[in-house]
Design an enzyme around this catalytic site. Structure first.
Site, PDB file in Angstrom:
ATOM      1  N   HIS A   1      49.009 -35.430  31.114  1.00  0.00           N
ATOM      2  CA  HIS A   1      48.576 -34.117  31.619  1.00  0.00           C
ATOM      3  C   HIS A   1      48.249 -33.206  30.453  1.00  0.00           C
ATOM      4  CE1 HIS A   1      48.261 -30.927  34.752  1.00  0.00           C
ATOM      5  NE2 HIS A   1      48.523 -30.144  33.710  1.00  0.00           N
TER       6      HIS A   1
ATOM      7  N   HIS B   1      44.613 -30.672  28.828  1.00  0.00           N
ATOM      8  CA  HIS B   1      43.308 -30.100  29.170  1.00  0.00           C
ATOM      9  C   HIS B   1      42.432 -29.964  27.930  1.00  0.00           C
ATOM     10  CE1 HIS B   1      45.306 -28.702  32.877  1.00  0.00           C
ATOM     11  NE2 HIS B   1      46.228 -28.137  32.127  1.00  0.00           N
TER      12      HIS B   1
ATOM     13  N   TYR C   1      41.358 -16.603  34.637  1.00  0.00           N
ATOM     14  CA  TYR C   1      41.813 -16.277  33.276  1.00  0.00           C
ATOM     15  C   TYR C   1      40.805 -16.829  32.270  1.00  0.00           C
ATOM     16  CZ  TYR C   1      43.358 -21.189  33.048  1.00  0.00           C
ATOM     17  OH  TYR C   1      43.391 -22.565  33.072  1.00  0.00           O
TER      18      TYR C   1
ATOM     19  N   TYR D   1      48.491 -29.403  42.842  1.00  0.00           N
ATOM     20  CA  TYR D   1      49.282 -28.404  42.100  1.00  0.00           C
ATOM     21  C   TYR D   1      49.656 -27.287  43.066  1.00  0.00           C
ATOM     22  CZ  TYR D   1      50.680 -25.412  38.138  1.00  0.00           C
ATOM     23  OH  TYR D   1      51.385 -24.634  37.254  1.00  0.00           O
TER      24      TYR D   1
ATOM     25  N   ASP E   1      50.879 -30.970  28.778  1.00  0.00           N
ATOM     26  CA  ASP E   1      50.212 -29.774  29.324  1.00  0.00           C
ATOM     27  C   ASP E   1      49.538 -28.950  28.232  1.00  0.00           C
ATOM     28  OD1 ASP E   1      49.241 -28.127  31.357  1.00  0.00           O
ATOM     29  OD2 ASP E   1      50.905 -26.729  31.146  1.00  0.00           O
TER      30      ASP E   1
HETATM   31  C1  0GY Z   1      48.544 -26.429  34.086  1.00  0.00           C
HETATM   32  C2  0GY Z   1      49.039 -25.192  34.584  1.00  0.00           C
HETATM   33  C3  0GY Z   1      48.353 -24.053  34.767  1.00  0.00           C
HETATM   34  C4  0GY Z   1      46.939 -23.926  34.786  1.00  0.00           C
HETATM   35  C5  0GY Z   1      46.088 -24.741  35.428  1.00  0.00           C
HETATM   36  O1  0GY Z   1      44.080 -25.266  36.415  1.00  0.00           O
HETATM   37  C6  0GY Z   1      44.674 -24.464  35.701  1.00  0.00           C
HETATM   38  O2  0GY Z   1      44.133 -23.460  35.258  1.00  0.00           O
HETATM   39  O3  0GY Z   1      46.514 -25.890  35.889  1.00  0.00           O
HETATM   40  C7  0GY Z   1      49.140 -22.861  35.050  1.00  0.00           C
HETATM   41  O4  0GY Z   1      48.667 -21.745  34.734  1.00  0.00           O
HETATM   42  O5  0GY Z   1      50.275 -22.989  35.591  1.00  0.00           O
HETATM   43  O6  0GY Z   1      48.909 -27.480  34.582  1.00  0.00           O
HETATM   44  O7  0GY Z   1      47.740 -26.431  33.152  1.00  0.00           O
END
Ligand code: 0GY
Length: 290
Positions: free
Chosen positions: A27, A29, A45, A153, A245
């Site tokens: 997990h 990004h 955001y 999520y 993360d």
């Molecule tokens: C994560 C958690 C967050 C963000 C996102 O899709 C997203 O923007 O998942 C969060 O802000 O809790 O898993 O990256």
């Protein structure tokens, strides 16, 4: 980036724990860079750029071999930064996309070829506008023949209302961040027990034992989260995944040290066998099939 956005920690510590060869960070990004892959106009955001090169550097530094890169809400349904990262990583990365149900078959095939193996349904209200369930069901129908799964999520209070819908999806589902329990309530609280029961009764439910930095009530000491992750790892050893993360979007209290996060692994997966399942066998089965 947003004025109150905390950038990721540029120089994490070296973990004491050595992850086994072939380990997967399941997990993480990539964000932007905005000049090449602009953030979505409807985003909630604006993060600090976190390009693929930085992710791959971190992967190597922490000792991982592979990444599962998850499309985050700030890129909406434009998966181009994700696909670009997947093509650069080759066989070392797979992806989780966010798509509309009207996507073409050709585009879906191209995504599969690029390494996408799942779609994400985000129910966290601060991150996304409400999506009608019919849209999610239509997406689920589109991906079925590709053998993809669904990553969801949501936050703990939403589980009860979501259970009938999740059962309707009728495919493998991965729940992000242990369903986001309120760890101050303890593992015996009915909310977490409901999540455990949900996993016990539905063998298609997997979860990521990730994000202690988001769930803790103790700032940078994550020991209050460990019992939750440990319980899931020991009870559902073949259905758990682990991820950093990185780059940790929307953290308000602190930017976590990724080396510290890796050092939690042996505390939640206490045997070599559990660590192998968590870091290698389970993610490989889910993301590196055919
Ligand atoms: C994560 C958690 C967050 C963000 C996102 O899709 C997203 O923007 O998942 C969060 O802000 O809790 O898993 O990256």
């Amino acid at each position: 980036m947003d004025l109150d956005y905390l950038p990721f920690k540029a120089n994490p510590s070296k973990p004491s724990y050595s992850v086994p060869k072939g380990a997967v960070d399941a997990h993480c990004h990539v964000f932007g860079p905005n000049d090449k892959f602009p953030y979505h106009p409807m985003r909630k955001y604006t993060p600090c750029d976190a390009p693929k090169e930085k992710l791959f550097e971190l992967r190597d530094y922490l000792g991982f071999d592979r990444n599962v890169i998850v499309q985050a809400s700030c890129h909406g349904t434009d998966n181009s930064a994700l696909i670009d990262a997947l093509s650069a990583a080759g066989d070392n990365a797979r992806g989780v996309a966010v798509i509309n149900p009207n996507i073409s078959d050709v585009e879906l095939q191209e995504m599969h070829h690029a390494g996408i193996r799942a779609v994400r349904f985000n129910f966290v209200k601060r991150l996304v506008d409400n999506t009608p369930k019919e849209i999610f069901l239509a997406v689920a129908a589109r991906i079925k023949k590709l053998g993809w799964h669904i990553v969801v999520y949501f936050e703990a209070p939403d589980l009860e209302g979501l259970i009938p819908f999740l059962k309707q999806l009728d495919c493998l589902i991965v729940v992000d961040h242990m369903g986001r329990p309120d760890v101050s309530k303890g593992v015996d609280h009915q909310d977490f027990q409901q999540f455990i029961n949900f996993m016990s009764e539905n063998k298609n439910i997997w979860t990521k034992v990730s994000c202690p930095e988001r769930l803790t009530h103790q700032n940078t000491d994550y020991s209050d989260v460990e019992p939750f992750a440990r319980l899931l790892v020991e009870r559902f050893s073949t259905r758990v995944l682990w991820g950093t993360d990185w780059p940790h979007p929307n953290m308000k209290s602190h930017a976590p040290d990724d080396g510290d996060l890796v050092d939690i692994i042996p505390k939640i997966a206490r045997t070599v066998e559990l660590q192998k399942k968590l870091l290698i066998d389970n993610p490989m089965k889910l993301y590196w099939h055919e």
